[in-house]
Design a protein around this motif. Structure first.
Motif, mmCIF file in Angstrom:
data_model
loop_
_atom_site.group_PDB
_atom_site.id
_atom_site.type_symbol
_atom_site.label_atom_id
_atom_site.label_comp_id
_atom_site.label_asym_id
_atom_site.label_seq_id
_atom_site.Cartn_x
_atom_site.Cartn_y
_atom_site.Cartn_z
ATOM 1 N N GLU A 188 0.826 -1.209 0.000
ATOM 2 C CA GLU A 188 0.000 0.000 0.000
ATOM 3 C C GLU A 188 0.858 1.256 0.000
ATOM 4 N N ALA A 189 1.964 1.232 0.731
ATOM 5 C CA ALA A 189 2.782 2.433 0.908
ATOM 6 C C ALA A 189 4.001 2.512 -0.007
ATOM 7 N N GLN A 208 2.826 2.934 -5.664
ATOM 8 C CA GLN A 208 2.042 4.175 -5.714
ATOM 9 C C GLN A 208 2.205 4.886 -7.055
ATOM 10 N N GLN A 209 3.406 4.875 -7.594
ATOM 11 C CA GLN A 209 3.680 5.568 -8.854
ATOM 12 C C GLN A 209 3.126 4.824 -10.071
ATOM 13 N N PRO A 243 6.584 3.300 -2.751
ATOM 14 C CA PRO A 243 6.613 4.348 -3.779
ATOM 15 C C PRO A 243 6.467 3.834 -5.213
ATOM 16 N N PRO A 281 -1.120 2.227 -8.636
ATOM 17 C CA PRO A 281 -1.752 2.647 -7.386
ATOM 18 C C PRO A 281 -3.025 1.877 -7.054
ATOM 19 N N GLY A 288 -2.030 -0.857 -4.803
ATOM 20 C CA GLY A 288 -1.768 -0.342 -3.461
ATOM 21 C C GLY A 288 -3.048 -0.084 -2.692
ATOM 22 N N TYR A 289 -4.031 0.484 -3.377
ATOM 23 C CA TYR A 289 -5.312 0.743 -2.729
ATOM 24 C C TYR A 289 -5.991 -0.572 -2.343
#
Length: 187
Positions: A81-82, A87-88, A84, A91, A94-95
């Protein structure tokens, strides 16, 4: 107390594959969140396990030179989830990882365990299917790669052969570049 017959704790993939070959009745355990529940319920009582938890080469997220995202199977939901790179580039994954269970589960449960259990409620599985992830499995004679679309054999069943260990979850660059999505969980 948990009724576990024997627990092996290898430190390398090679050791884990060797222990699985020596003890074919043993089951794999990643974070252990699902296995411990099944032991307590009696479904896996008295079972022997090969724990992957201490194998550092099964942890982390990297991007290769071609832009393919590699997620190691012991990456926890919280880490996914966190992270990088997730996320990039992906995402939505990650969600989805952030929607799994509560904080305790997200801190111990792993993406590899989530998809290897084959449960229909796996939060990250649907997103990995949408990204056409590739799974790398290692066994005593080498490795094989399988598209996640061919991984599931039914509820609670996956196409992992005896003695195999999931060692990599790859999301090819072509599957995430210029794609966007969202994840909704109905519970």
């Amino acid at each position: 107390m948990y009724d576990i017959a024997r627990l092996w704790r290898p430190r390398t993939i090679a050791e884990a594959v060797s222990q699985l070959a020596e003890h074919p009745a043993a089951r794999l355990m990643a974070g252990g969140s699902d296995a411990l529940v099944q032991i307590r319920e009696g479904r896996l009582a008295g079972q022997s396990f090969v724990s992957l938890y201490e194998i550092e080469e099964l942890r982390g997220v990297t991007l290769d030179a071609e832009g393919n995202l590699h997620i190691k199977p012991l990456t926890t939901f919280s880490e996914a989830e966190a992270h990088p790179l997730i996320q990039q580039h992906v995402p939505t994954l990650g969600y989805a990882a952030g929607q799994a269970g509560g904080p305790q589960l997200r801190n111990i449960g792993t993406l590899g365990g989530n998809i290897c259990n084959g449960v229909t409620s796996a939060d990250t599985a649907s997103t990995l299917v949408a990204y056409d992830a590739l799974l790398t499995l290692q066994h005593a004679d080498g490795t094989r790669t399988l598209p996640i679309s061919q991984w599931y054999a039914g509820p609670g069943k996956v196409h992992i052969a005896a003695g195999e260990i999931l060692t990599d979850i790859c999301i090819p660059a072509a599957q995430y570049l210029d794609f966007y999505g969202c994840y909704y969980k109905y519970a």
